[in-house]
Write a protein that holds these residues in place. Structure first.
Motif, PDB file in Angstrom:
ATOM      1  N   LYS A 113      64.542  64.198  37.812  1.00  0.00           N
ATOM      2  CA  LYS A 113      64.131  62.661  37.191  1.00  0.00           C
ATOM      3  C   LYS A 113      62.892  62.229  37.870  1.00  0.00           C
ATOM      4  N   ASP A 114      62.653  62.880  39.207  1.00  0.00           N
ATOM      5  CA  ASP A 114      61.283  62.370  39.578  1.00  0.00           C
ATOM      6  C   ASP A 114      60.218  62.748  38.997  1.00  0.00           C
ATOM      7  N   VAL A 120      56.197  56.834  35.551  1.00  0.00           N
ATOM      8  CA  VAL A 120      56.414  55.741  34.939  1.00  0.00           C
ATOM      9  C   VAL A 120      56.583  54.391  35.703  1.00  0.00           C
ATOM     10  N   GLY A 121      57.030  54.325  36.961  1.00  0.00           N
ATOM     11  CA  GLY A 121      56.825  53.498  37.974  1.00  0.00           C
ATOM     12  C   GLY A 121      55.536  52.651  38.007  1.00  0.00           C
ATOM     13  N   ARG A 122      54.282  53.808  38.311  1.00  0.00           N
ATOM     14  CA  ARG A 122      52.950  53.387  38.252  1.00  0.00           C
ATOM     15  C   ARG A 122      52.319  52.943  37.043  1.00  0.00           C
ATOM     16  N   LEU A 123      52.845  53.427  35.988  1.00  0.00           N
ATOM     17  CA  LEU A 123      52.233  52.852  34.839  1.00  0.00           C
ATOM     18  C   LEU A 123      52.618  51.443  34.671  1.00  0.00           C
ATOM     19  N   CYS A 124      53.901  51.262  34.934  1.00  0.00           N
ATOM     20  CA  CYS A 124      54.200  49.833  34.636  1.00  0.00           C
ATOM     21  C   CYS A 124      53.613  48.862  35.737  1.00  0.00           C
ATOM     22  N   ASP A 125      53.439  49.347  36.935  1.00  0.00           N
ATOM     23  CA  ASP A 125      52.504  48.380  38.086  1.00  0.00           C
ATOM     24  C   ASP A 125      51.201  48.169  37.287  1.00  0.00           C
ATOM     25  N   PHE A 126      50.777  49.014  36.917  1.00  0.00           N
ATOM     26  CA  PHE A 126      49.179  48.998  36.522  1.00  0.00           C
ATOM     27  C   PHE A 126      49.387  47.776  35.174  1.00  0.00           C
ATOM     28  N   ALA A 148      66.505  58.001  42.260  1.00  0.00           N
ATOM     29  CA  ALA A 148      65.172  58.299  41.478  1.00  0.00           C
ATOM     30  C   ALA A 148      64.544  56.823  41.206  1.00  0.00           C
ATOM     31  N   ALA A 149      65.140  55.990  40.752  1.00  0.00           N
ATOM     32  CA  ALA A 149      64.655  54.616  40.325  1.00  0.00           C
ATOM     33  C   ALA A 149      64.073  54.026  41.547  1.00  0.00           C
ATOM     34  N   ILE A 150      64.922  53.946  42.802  1.00  0.00           N
ATOM     35  CA  ILE A 150      64.300  53.427  43.875  1.00  0.00           C
ATOM     36  C   ILE A 150      63.089  54.098  44.379  1.00  0.00           C
ATOM     37  N   GLU A 151      62.971  55.203  44.448  1.00  0.00           N
ATOM     38  CA  GLU A 151      61.809  55.980  44.854  1.00  0.00           C
ATOM     39  C   GLU A 151      60.755  55.775  43.972  1.00  0.00           C
ATOM     40  N   GLN A 174      73.602  61.211  48.048  1.00  0.00           N
ATOM     41  CA  GLN A 174      73.377  60.191  46.950  1.00  0.00           C
ATOM     42  C   GLN A 174      73.159  59.033  47.561  1.00  0.00           C
ATOM     43  N   GLU A 175      74.160  58.594  48.321  1.00  0.00           N
ATOM     44  CA  GLU A 175      74.233  57.161  48.798  1.00  0.00           C
ATOM     45  C   GLU A 175      73.122  57.016  49.735  1.00  0.00           C
ATOM     46  N   LEU A 176      73.117  57.966  50.701  1.00  0.00           N
ATOM     47  CA  LEU A 176      71.777  57.802  51.633  1.00  0.00           C
ATOM     48  C   LEU A 176      70.377  57.653  51.199  1.00  0.00           C
ATOM     49  N   GLN A 177      70.231  58.548  49.973  1.00  0.00           N
ATOM     50  CA  GLN A 177      68.935  58.402  49.442  1.00  0.00           C
ATOM     51  C   GLN A 177      68.809  57.006  48.832  1.00  0.00           C
ATOM     52  N   MET A 178      69.544  55.990  48.746  1.00  0.00           N
ATOM     53  CA  MET A 178      69.454  54.848  48.209  1.00  0.00           C
ATOM     54  C   MET A 178      69.756  53.849  49.390  1.00  0.00           C
TER      55      MET A 178
END
Ligand SMILES: *Cc1c(COP(=O)(O)O)cnc(C)c1O
Length: 482
Positions: A113-114, A120-126, A148-151, A174-178
């Motif tokens: 997913k990364d 996608v995150g960076r395209l939105c920020d642009f 993956a969304a947080i990241e 998974q929980e710790l990754q968030m």
């Protein structure tokens, strides 16, 4: 390039329009109005590119340079890929002459997913920077999507994320990754309930469209078309790295499949002119295998839990995109299929569509839970290579075809997650735990999250947070503090 809905209700949309949208207004999904076919010179040029450069080239075919100029696009993609632990982003592991594993999991959260979300995150920020407008992403998660969304947004300037996770029901990793991401724009809530319970306050907030608009809310999910487009690239990359001259057979990609986003990327790659076959493999939740082999598009009674938990899925919504592409973009046919499916939870896919799909997707199988563990064990014993439970579903298919006397094409298993994420499955398969500094560090880091217990009103907690974030943005924009 313009975008349209699979149900015919919308056409002529820009990339920016669809980047920030989930479902189309007519209930369909977005796709490009045409798929660019790669010509001889394209293929020669593309075959020499690194994965990162290939992403830039492919995206530039789907996004007009008036929307994002190519140098800008290149900068955003390079920034996204800088977060990966390997400079080549996607790594190939050659198990035998004929069988390769494509490791798609070298991003921060250790799943494929990364690959899409980081970009996608960076395209939105642009676009947000251009509009001088903030965005609040709200998601409920049962695991991989949330991390993956947080990241993907934690380093962005214009985006906040609110994640609701089911306390104690994700895996500890998974929980710790968030909860270990301590950033001003990351807001994690841990609720006493299932991820379905957590969907309730979110659904209710999103039902009020005036509220959604006022606070610039958006929900990240795998129906976003930008994610699908990014997921075409690993097929092209593997094909160019592995093809042999003369290639007499299409390359076969074996894909652990849940909601079919990855497979849709592969199908588009095939329409771009890459000679490939796709083999979607599922766990005991077999709706995809059933639909694609017999046309029986019907939902099962319940979701079965499996070791390959990221593909424990009942409703693979991206199938709609496959039907649309295979039905030669006949929107009336798609409306007909989807109406029947949404009303009756079952329908039969027409033979013409099925046989068109089967040209690219000749086979699809479902793998039982015990076989997942067996395949993990067998891969380690015979190849000295440890795979995650999702990859094992693919490995099982590869083993079966190798044992049978069938013609043997060049096979690539898409490895969608790192085995590091699944210590419990490794143990059950009789395999040793893998040492990892990254995972050990995760258990040492401080965590931050807000608890929500059953007696509290989750919807008002969520709204308070949204309004607090909005108020801060209003202040910053007024003070020109960004
Ligand atoms: C999300 C996910 C999948 C399923 O991908 P789809 O595009 O939904 O088919 C497979 N494996 C892992 C590890 C995932 O996180």
């Amino acid at each position: 390039m313009k975008y349209c809905s699979t149900r015919g209700g919308e056409t002529g949309l820009t990339f920016e329009d669809v980047l920030f949208s989930g479902y189309a207004k007519d209930g369909g999904l977005y796709l490009p109005e045409e798929i660019p076919v790669l010509t001889g010179p394209d293929l020669t040029y593309f075959s020499q590119l690194s994965y990162t450069d290939l992403v830039i080239q492919v995206l530039s075919r789907f996004i007009d340079s008036e929307e994002i100029p190519e140098p800008e696009l290149a900068r955003l993609v390079r920034q996204a890929h800088a977060t990966f632990e390997t400079p080549d982003v996607v790594q190939l592991k050659y198990l035998t002459e004929q069988l390769t594993v494509a490791e798609l999991f070298h991003g921060t959260t250790l799943t494929f997913k990364d690959l899409a979300l980081s970009v996608v995150g960076r395209l939105c920020d642009f676009f947000l920077e251009k509009r001088r407008e903030n965005l609040i992403v709200v998601v409920a998660t049962s695991g991989d999507t949330g991390s993956a969304a947080i990241e993907s947004v934690q380093n962005l300037s214009w985006v906040d994320i609110i994640v609701l996770l089911p306390k104690g029901r994700c895996t500890p990793i998974q929980e710790l990754q968030m909860t270990t991401v301590i950033k001003d724009n990351v807001h994690v809530f841990a609720g006493d309930g299932s991820s379905d319970d957590l969907d309730v306050p979110i659904k209710s907030v999103f039902q009020n469209s005036a509220y959604v608009k006022k606070h610039h809310l958006c929900s990240i999910n795998s129906i976003n078309v930008a994610r699908i487009l990014l997921q075409t690239v690993h097929y092209l990359y593997c094909y160019f790295q592995l093809r042999k001259d003369p290639c007499d057979q299409p390359m076969q990609f074996i894909v652990p499949t849940g909601a079919c986003g990855n497979i849709t990327g592969g199908y588009i790659a095939s329409q771009m002119g890459i000679p490939l076959q796709l083999i979607p493999v599922t766990n005991e939740n077999d709706i995809v295998a059933r639909t694609l082999t017999s046309g029986d598009f019907s939902i099962s009674e319940e979701v079965k839990q499996s070791w390959a938990c990221a593909i424990d899925i009942q409703c693979p919504y991206n199938l709609e995109r496959l039907f649309y592409l295979a039905a030669n973009r006949n929107t009336q046919t798609i409306r007909h299929i989807m109406d029947a499916f949404e009303n009756e939870y079952q329908t039969q896919i027409q033979d013409e569509i099925l046989s068109e799909l089967q040209k690219v997707i000749p086979e699809s199988i479902s793998v039982t839970n015990p076989d997942i563990l067996m395949a993990m064990g067998e891969c380690f014993r015979t190849k000295g290579y440890t795979i995650c439970p999702h990859t094992a579903v693919g490995y099982k298919y590869a083993c079966d075809t190798r044992k049978s006397g069938k013609v043997k094409p060049l096979q690539v298993i898409l490895s969608t997650a790192s085995p590091l994420k699944f210590p419990e499955a490794l143990e059950q398969a009789g395999l040793k735990k893998i040492e990892s500094k990254k995972i050990d560090e995760l258990f040492q880091k401080p965590t931050r999250f807000t608890r929500m217990d059953r007696r509290q009103d989750w919807e008002s907690i969520l709204k308070d947070k949204i309004e607090e974030i909005s108020a801060q943005w209003a202040k910053r924009l007024l003070a020109r503090d960004i």
